[in-house]
Design an enzyme around this catalytic site. Structure first.
Site, PDB file in Angstrom:
ATOM      1  N   TYR A  92       0.822  -1.098  -0.084  1.00  0.00           N
ATOM      2  CA  TYR A  92      -0.219   0.091   0.001  1.00  0.00           C
ATOM      3  C   TYR A  92       0.922   1.377   0.098  1.00  0.00           C
ATOM      4  CZ  TYR A  92      -4.666  -1.959   1.201  1.00  0.00           C
ATOM      5  OH  TYR A  92      -5.925  -2.698   1.190  1.00  0.00           O
ATOM      6  N   GLY A  93       2.018   1.206   0.443  1.00  0.00           N
ATOM      7  CA  GLY A  93       2.841   2.172   0.699  1.00  0.00           C
ATOM      8  C   GLY A  93       3.100   3.289  -0.089  1.00  0.00           C
ATOM      9  N   CYS A  98      -2.117  -1.243  10.116  1.00  0.00           N
ATOM     10  CA  CYS A  98      -1.445  -0.558   8.807  1.00  0.00           C
ATOM     11  C   CYS A  98      -1.225   0.728   9.331  1.00  0.00           C
ATOM     12  CB  CYS A  98      -2.330  -1.186   7.636  1.00  0.00           C
ATOM     13  SG  CYS A  98      -1.719  -0.384   6.168  1.00  0.00           S
ATOM     14  N   THR A 105       0.138   2.951   7.298  1.00  0.00           N
ATOM     15  CA  THR A 105      -0.178   3.492   6.065  1.00  0.00           C
ATOM     16  C   THR A 105      -1.654   4.010   5.846  1.00  0.00           C
ATOM     17  OG1 THR A 105       1.569   2.510   4.858  1.00  0.00           O
ATOM     18  CG2 THR A 105       0.098   3.896   3.680  1.00  0.00           C
ATOM     19  N   CYS A 140       6.066   0.958  10.016  1.00  0.00           N
ATOM     20  CA  CYS A 140       5.122  -0.055   9.327  1.00  0.00           C
ATOM     21  C   CYS A 140       5.312  -1.290   9.729  1.00  0.00           C
ATOM     22  CB  CYS A 140       5.896  -0.289   7.722  1.00  0.00           C
ATOM     23  SG  CYS A 140       5.394  -1.469   6.711  1.00  0.00           S
TER      24      CYS A 140
HETATM   25  N1  DGL Z   1       2.103  -2.801   6.924  1.00  0.00           N
HETATM   26  C1  DGL Z   1       1.726  -1.647   6.388  1.00  0.00           C
HETATM   27  C2  DGL Z   1       1.957  -0.465   7.207  1.00  0.00           C
HETATM   28  O1  DGL Z   1       2.136  -0.744   8.489  1.00  0.00           O
HETATM   29  C3  DGL Z   1       1.570  -1.286   4.962  1.00  0.00           C
HETATM   30  C4  DGL Z   1       2.846  -1.628   4.214  1.00  0.00           C
HETATM   31  C5  DGL Z   1       2.598  -1.691   2.677  1.00  0.00           C
HETATM   32  O2  DGL Z   1       1.623  -2.475   2.109  1.00  0.00           O
HETATM   33  O3  DGL Z   1       3.278  -0.743   2.194  1.00  0.00           O
HETATM   34  O4  DGL Z   1       2.330   0.849   6.837  1.00  0.00           O
END
Ligand code: DGL
Length: 267
Positions: free
Chosen positions: A42-43, A73, A75, A184
């Site tokens: 998602y980043g 998450c 993000t 993250c």
């Molecule tokens: N694990 C997620 C976070 O804490 C998102 C990581 C990703 O998908 O880029 O930001």
């Protein structure tokens, strides 16, 4: 009293690092985990893209009977956490990088804030627009999606991340570093690698922080104040994913149970 499960959500499997803390703190609760692995990472995604994906994910958990949601998450929480809280009737708590907290670490050295590109961009933008001072010693380290992608591929061998660390950390070589924020939820699984790299390249013995314990504490208080605690004394963890179930379930089981050495205040 409410025996329905707590829904836990992440873009992929990183949220297991928060789920582990939640299981420890809430041994009577059952959990329903959803990893949107097909859309991870998602980043680097925009807020508009995240809005669509995360609404769908939360709806999935609520439709499957979740009584409350733990957004594991960073993000998602930083980008659209408030909107999600408004959109759903169940209580929603989420993890955020504990930048202020980590910046109180004793010493004069740097506090490196590792997080996704979207998270670091938004944290800085928000601090500015809300007139909050960003701690002077806190250095944002926007990490590429490739770091998350490697965790999703189950890469945990020594040296697997050195090329990425080298690019990200080169400007801070030989500098004093007192703390590293794992902003993250995927990063706690490579903490030993970050630690090794830090020992070899920075001065000092950095403490590690993630926001899991704060999110779990908030979850616990929310369940108590709303009378939503489970009292069955029986707990279970169910895994759901938008990705390849067999492959991701094997990694889910591994990450849920493997010993992850943690340094600093994160559990
Ligand atoms: N694990 C997620 C976070 O804490 C998102 C990581 C990703 O998908 O880029 O930001």
């Amino acid at each position: 009293m409410d025996n329905r499960p707590i829904g836990v959500f992440d873009s992929g499997l990183g949220g297991i690092s928060t789920l582990r803390q939640a299981i420890k703190a809430l041994p009577n609760e059952s959990f329903l985990y959803y990893g949107d692995c097909i859309n991870a990472p998602y980043g680097g995604k925009s807020e508009a893209e995240l809005r669509v994906l995360t609404h769908a994910a939360c709806a999935k958990l609520v439709d499957n009977g979740a009584k409350a949601l733990l957004i594991a998450c960073n993000t998602t929480v930083v980008a659209v956490g408030d909107e999600l809280r408004e959109a759903f009737d169940v209580p929603i708590v989420g993890i955020k990088p504990p930048v202020e907290f980590a910046s109180k670490t004793p010493g004069e050295g740097l506090v490196l804030v590792m997080a996704t590109q979207t998270t670091t961009r938004l944290l800085l933008e928000r601090a500015k627009s809300e007139g909050r001072l960003w701690p002077e010693r806190a250095v944002p380290i926007p990490c590429p999606g490739e770091m998350v992608a490697r965790v999703e591929r189950g890469m945990f061998e020594r040296g697997d991340y050195d090329d990425l660390f080298h690019e990200l950390f080169a400007p801070y070589a030989a500098k004093a570093v007192d703390a590293i924020v794992l902003g993250c939820t995927h990063y706690p699984f490579i903490q030993e690698e970050v630690f090794r790299y830090a020992k070899e390249n920075f001065q000092g013995d950095p403490l590690f922080f993630d926001g899991g314990m704060f999110a779990v504490e908030e979850l616990k208080n929310t369940l108590n104040s709303k009378g939503l605690q489970s009292e069955t004394g029986v707990s279970s963890t169910t895994f759901m994913t938008s990705g390849d179930y067999e492959r991701m379930k094997a990694l889910f089981d591994l990450l849920l149970n493997v010993h992850v050495p943690m340094r600093g205040i994160a559990l």
